[in-house]
Design a protein around this motif. Structure first.
Motif, PDB file in Angstrom:
ATOM      1  N   GLU A   1     -34.645 -18.525 -22.375  1.00  0.00           N
ATOM      2  CA  GLU A   1     -34.406 -17.123 -22.073  1.00  0.00           C
ATOM      3  C   GLU A   1     -34.549 -16.936 -20.572  1.00  0.00           C
ATOM      4  O   GLU A   1     -35.414 -17.544 -19.946  1.00  0.00           O
ATOM      5  CB  GLU A   1     -35.413 -16.231 -22.809  1.00  0.00           C
ATOM      6  N   THR A   2     -33.713 -16.088 -20.011  1.00  0.00           N
ATOM      7  CA  THR A   2     -33.768 -15.820 -18.574  1.00  0.00           C
ATOM      8  C   THR A   2     -34.158 -14.365 -18.353  1.00  0.00           C
ATOM      9  O   THR A   2     -33.612 -13.463 -18.986  1.00  0.00           O
ATOM     10  CB  THR A   2     -32.414 -16.128 -17.908  1.00  0.00           C
ATOM     11  N   TYR A   3     -35.117 -14.183 -17.459  1.00  0.00           N
ATOM     12  CA  TYR A   3     -35.618 -12.854 -17.120  1.00  0.00           C
ATOM     13  C   TYR A   3     -35.495 -12.616 -15.627  1.00  0.00           C
ATOM     14  O   TYR A   3     -35.506 -13.564 -14.835  1.00  0.00           O
ATOM     15  CB  TYR A   3     -37.087 -12.709 -17.533  1.00  0.00           C
ATOM     16  N   LYS A   4     -35.421 -11.351 -15.258  1.00  0.00           N
ATOM     17  CA  LYS A   4     -35.470 -10.968 -13.845  1.00  0.00           C
ATOM     18  C   LYS A   4     -36.766 -10.197 -13.627  1.00  0.00           C
ATOM     19  O   LYS A   4     -37.204  -9.435 -14.491  1.00  0.00           O
ATOM     20  CB  LYS A   4     -34.251 -10.145 -13.445  1.00  0.00           C
ATOM     21  N   PHE A   5     -37.388 -10.444 -12.477  1.00  0.00           N
ATOM     22  CA  PHE A   5     -38.678  -9.842 -12.158  1.00  0.00           C
ATOM     23  C   PHE A   5     -38.677  -9.272 -10.750  1.00  0.00           C
ATOM     24  O   PHE A   5     -38.011  -9.791  -9.855  1.00  0.00           O
ATOM     25  CB  PHE A   5     -39.809 -10.888 -12.218  1.00  0.00           C
ATOM     26  N   THR A   6     -39.458  -8.236 -10.582  1.00  0.00           N
ATOM     27  CA  THR A   6     -39.819  -7.762  -9.253  1.00  0.00           C
ATOM     28  C   THR A   6     -41.310  -7.427  -9.280  1.00  0.00           C
ATOM     29  O   THR A   6     -41.804  -6.848 -10.253  1.00  0.00           O
ATOM     30  CB  THR A   6     -38.979  -6.538  -8.814  1.00  0.00           C
ATOM     31  N   HIS A   7     -42.018  -7.874  -8.267  1.00  0.00           N
ATOM     32  CA  HIS A   7     -43.440  -7.548  -8.107  1.00  0.00           C
ATOM     33  C   HIS A   7     -43.670  -7.039  -6.689  1.00  0.00           C
ATOM     34  O   HIS A   7     -43.093  -7.552  -5.733  1.00  0.00           O
ATOM     35  CB  HIS A   7     -44.329  -8.787  -8.324  1.00  0.00           C
ATOM     36  N   THR A   8     -44.533  -6.043  -6.583  1.00  0.00           N
ATOM     37  CA  THR A   8     -44.947  -5.519  -5.290  1.00  0.00           C
ATOM     38  C   THR A   8     -46.385  -5.931  -5.062  1.00  0.00           C
ATOM     39  O   THR A   8     -47.266  -5.593  -5.859  1.00  0.00           O
ATOM     40  CB  THR A   8     -44.802  -3.987  -5.249  1.00  0.00           C
ATOM     41  N   TRP A   9     -46.615  -6.699  -3.996  1.00  0.00           N
ATOM     42  CA  TRP A   9     -47.926  -7.273  -3.678  1.00  0.00           C
ATOM     43  C   TRP A   9     -48.513  -6.607  -2.441  1.00  0.00           C
ATOM     44  O   TRP A   9     -47.789  -6.237  -1.515  1.00  0.00           O
ATOM     45  CB  TRP A   9     -47.794  -8.755  -3.379  1.00  0.00           C
ATOM     46  N   ARG A  10     -49.842  -6.536  -2.411  1.00  0.00           N
ATOM     47  CA  ARG A  10     -50.567  -6.049  -1.233  1.00  0.00           C
ATOM     48  C   ARG A  10     -51.879  -6.811  -1.136  1.00  0.00           C
ATOM     49  O   ARG A  10     -52.512  -7.098  -2.154  1.00  0.00           O
ATOM     50  CB  ARG A  10     -50.837  -4.563  -1.359  1.00  0.00           C
ATOM     51  N   LYS A  11     -52.281  -7.112   0.069  1.00  0.00           N
ATOM     52  CA  LYS A  11     -53.547  -7.815   0.267  1.00  0.00           C
ATOM     53  C   LYS A  11     -54.690  -6.808   0.192  1.00  0.00           C
ATOM     54  O   LYS A  11     -54.685  -5.792   0.877  1.00  0.00           O
ATOM     55  CB  LYS A  11     -53.558  -8.562   1.603  1.00  0.00           C
ATOM     56  N   GLN A  12     -55.660  -7.103  -0.675  1.00  0.00           N
ATOM     57  CA  GLN A  12     -56.830  -6.252  -0.852  1.00  0.00           C
ATOM     58  C   GLN A  12     -58.065  -7.147  -0.802  1.00  0.00           C
ATOM     59  O   GLN A  12     -58.172  -8.093  -1.578  1.00  0.00           O
ATOM     60  CB  GLN A  12     -56.749  -5.533  -2.198  1.00  0.00           C
ATOM     61  N   ASP A  13     -58.962  -6.854   0.105  1.00  0.00           N
ATOM     62  CA  ASP A  13     -60.185  -7.651   0.276  1.00  0.00           C
ATOM     63  C   ASP A  13     -59.870  -9.143   0.418  1.00  0.00           C
ATOM     64  O   ASP A  13     -60.529  -9.999  -0.175  1.00  0.00           O
ATOM     65  CB  ASP A  13     -61.151  -7.425  -0.901  1.00  0.00           C
ATOM     66  N   GLY A  14     -58.806  -9.444   1.174  1.00  0.00           N
ATOM     67  CA  GLY A  14     -58.440 -10.827   1.455  1.00  0.00           C
ATOM     68  C   GLY A  14     -57.655 -11.525   0.362  1.00  0.00           C
ATOM     69  O   GLY A  14     -57.303 -12.693   0.505  1.00  0.00           O
ATOM     70  N   GLN A  15     -57.347 -10.826  -0.734  1.00  0.00           N
ATOM     71  CA  GLN A  15     -56.606 -11.412  -1.856  1.00  0.00           C
ATOM     72  C   GLN A  15     -55.324 -10.627  -2.099  1.00  0.00           C
ATOM     73  O   GLN A  15     -55.344  -9.399  -2.121  1.00  0.00           O
ATOM     74  CB  GLN A  15     -57.442 -11.370  -3.145  1.00  0.00           C
ATOM     75  N   TRP A  16     -54.222 -11.329  -2.322  1.00  0.00           N
ATOM     76  CA  TRP A  16     -52.987 -10.673  -2.703  1.00  0.00           C
ATOM     77  C   TRP A  16     -53.075 -10.246  -4.164  1.00  0.00           C
ATOM     78  O   TRP A  16     -53.475 -11.035  -5.023  1.00  0.00           O
ATOM     79  CB  TRP A  16     -51.799 -11.610  -2.512  1.00  0.00           C
ATOM     80  N   VAL A  17     -52.710  -8.987  -4.445  1.00  0.00           N
ATOM     81  CA  VAL A  17     -52.697  -8.468  -5.815  1.00  0.00           C
ATOM     82  C   VAL A  17     -51.396  -7.714  -6.058  1.00  0.00           C
ATOM     83  O   VAL A  17     -50.781  -7.193  -5.133  1.00  0.00           O
ATOM     84  CB  VAL A  17     -53.911  -7.549  -6.111  1.00  0.00           C
ATOM     85  N   ILE A  18     -51.008  -7.658  -7.323  1.00  0.00           N
ATOM     86  CA  ILE A  18     -49.777  -6.978  -7.719  1.00  0.00           C
ATOM     87  C   ILE A  18     -50.079  -5.500  -7.956  1.00  0.00           C
ATOM     88  O   ILE A  18     -50.922  -5.156  -8.776  1.00  0.00           O
ATOM     89  CB  ILE A  18     -49.179  -7.616  -8.982  1.00  0.00           C
ATOM     90  N   LEU A  19     -49.388  -4.644  -7.209  1.00  0.00           N
ATOM     91  CA  LEU A  19     -49.547  -3.195  -7.352  1.00  0.00           C
ATOM     92  C   LEU A  19     -48.655  -2.632  -8.455  1.00  0.00           C
ATOM     93  O   LEU A  19     -49.030  -1.694  -9.149  1.00  0.00           O
ATOM     94  CB  LEU A  19     -49.184  -2.485  -6.044  1.00  0.00           C
ATOM     95  N   GLY A  20     -47.462  -3.183  -8.575  1.00  0.00           N
ATOM     96  CA  GLY A  20     -46.492  -2.704  -9.550  1.00  0.00           C
ATOM     97  C   GLY A  20     -45.413  -3.737  -9.741  1.00  0.00           C
ATOM     98  O   GLY A  20     -45.307  -4.692  -8.972  1.00  0.00           O
ATOM     99  N   GLY A  21     -44.626  -3.558 -10.777  1.00  0.00           N
ATOM    100  CA  GLY A  21     -43.558  -4.506 -11.012  1.00  0.00           C
ATOM    101  C   GLY A  21     -42.732  -4.145 -12.223  1.00  0.00           C
ATOM    102  O   GLY A  21     -43.015  -3.180 -12.936  1.00  0.00           O
ATOM    103  N   MET A  22     -41.705  -4.962 -12.440  1.00  0.00           N
ATOM    104  CA  MET A  22     -40.823  -4.762 -13.568  1.00  0.00           C
ATOM    105  C   MET A  22     -40.239  -6.100 -13.971  1.00  0.00           C
ATOM    106  O   MET A  22     -39.954  -6.948 -13.126  1.00  0.00           O
ATOM    107  CB  MET A  22     -39.699  -3.799 -13.202  1.00  0.00           C
ATOM    108  N   GLY A  23     -40.096  -6.291 -15.268  1.00  0.00           N
ATOM    109  CA  GLY A  23     -39.455  -7.485 -15.796  1.00  0.00           C
ATOM    110  C   GLY A  23     -38.492  -7.096 -16.892  1.00  0.00           C
ATOM    111  O   GLY A  23     -38.735  -6.145 -17.638  1.00  0.00           O
TER     112      GLY A  23
END
Length: 132
Positions: free
Chosen positions: A99-121
């Motif tokens: 199966e093939t999926y498309k993804f988008t993730h929005t990342w931001r660095k928080q306290d030195g770590q990258w985290v995902i704020l939002g996204g869609m698949g």
């Protein structure tokens, strides 16, 4: 942008290993997104429910292939767009499902770590649409 792409690679490594604890640490506590599972938006509390299902059939091996389409850095935020082939093979290493999926993730660095704020698949429709 390369650092964030590496985080996407980690995301899928965690999925393959069924490491839902490490996977959940990739997400911001206030995350809201539109995942490929279910019919609505989800928050962080439900973000791992799809992972065990990938590995449910123990006669099959789950793997994946990533196709980076684009990244966009704006100030301290990086948006990533990519496709993923989710692949299941049998004991003879024959592909029995893909199966093939498309993804988008929005990342931001928080306290030195990258985290995902939002996204869609979403499942990537391979059919060509015809307009009548």
């Amino acid at each position: 942008e390369m650092e964030v792409w590496r985080m996407e690679e980690r995301y899928w490594e965690y999925v393959q290993k069924v490491d839902t604890v490490a996977y959940k640490m990739l997400w911001h506590d206030d995350f809201v997104g539109y995942p490929s599972f279910g019919d609505g938006v989800s928050n962080k509390s439900k973000i791992t429910i799809w992972i065990p299902e990938l590995h449910q059939d123990t006669s099959l091996t789950f793997s994946y292939k990533l196709y980076k389409k684009a990244t966009n850095a704006i100030d301290d935020v990086v948006i990533v767009f990519y496709d993923t082939d989710e692949i299941w093979t049998d004991k003879a290493n024959k592909v029995v499902r893909k199966e093939t999926y498309k993804f988008t993730h929005t990342w931001r660095k928080q306290d030195g770590q990258w985290v995902i704020l939002g996204g869609m698949g979403a499942n990537k429709n391979q059919d060509v649409l015809s307009i009548k």
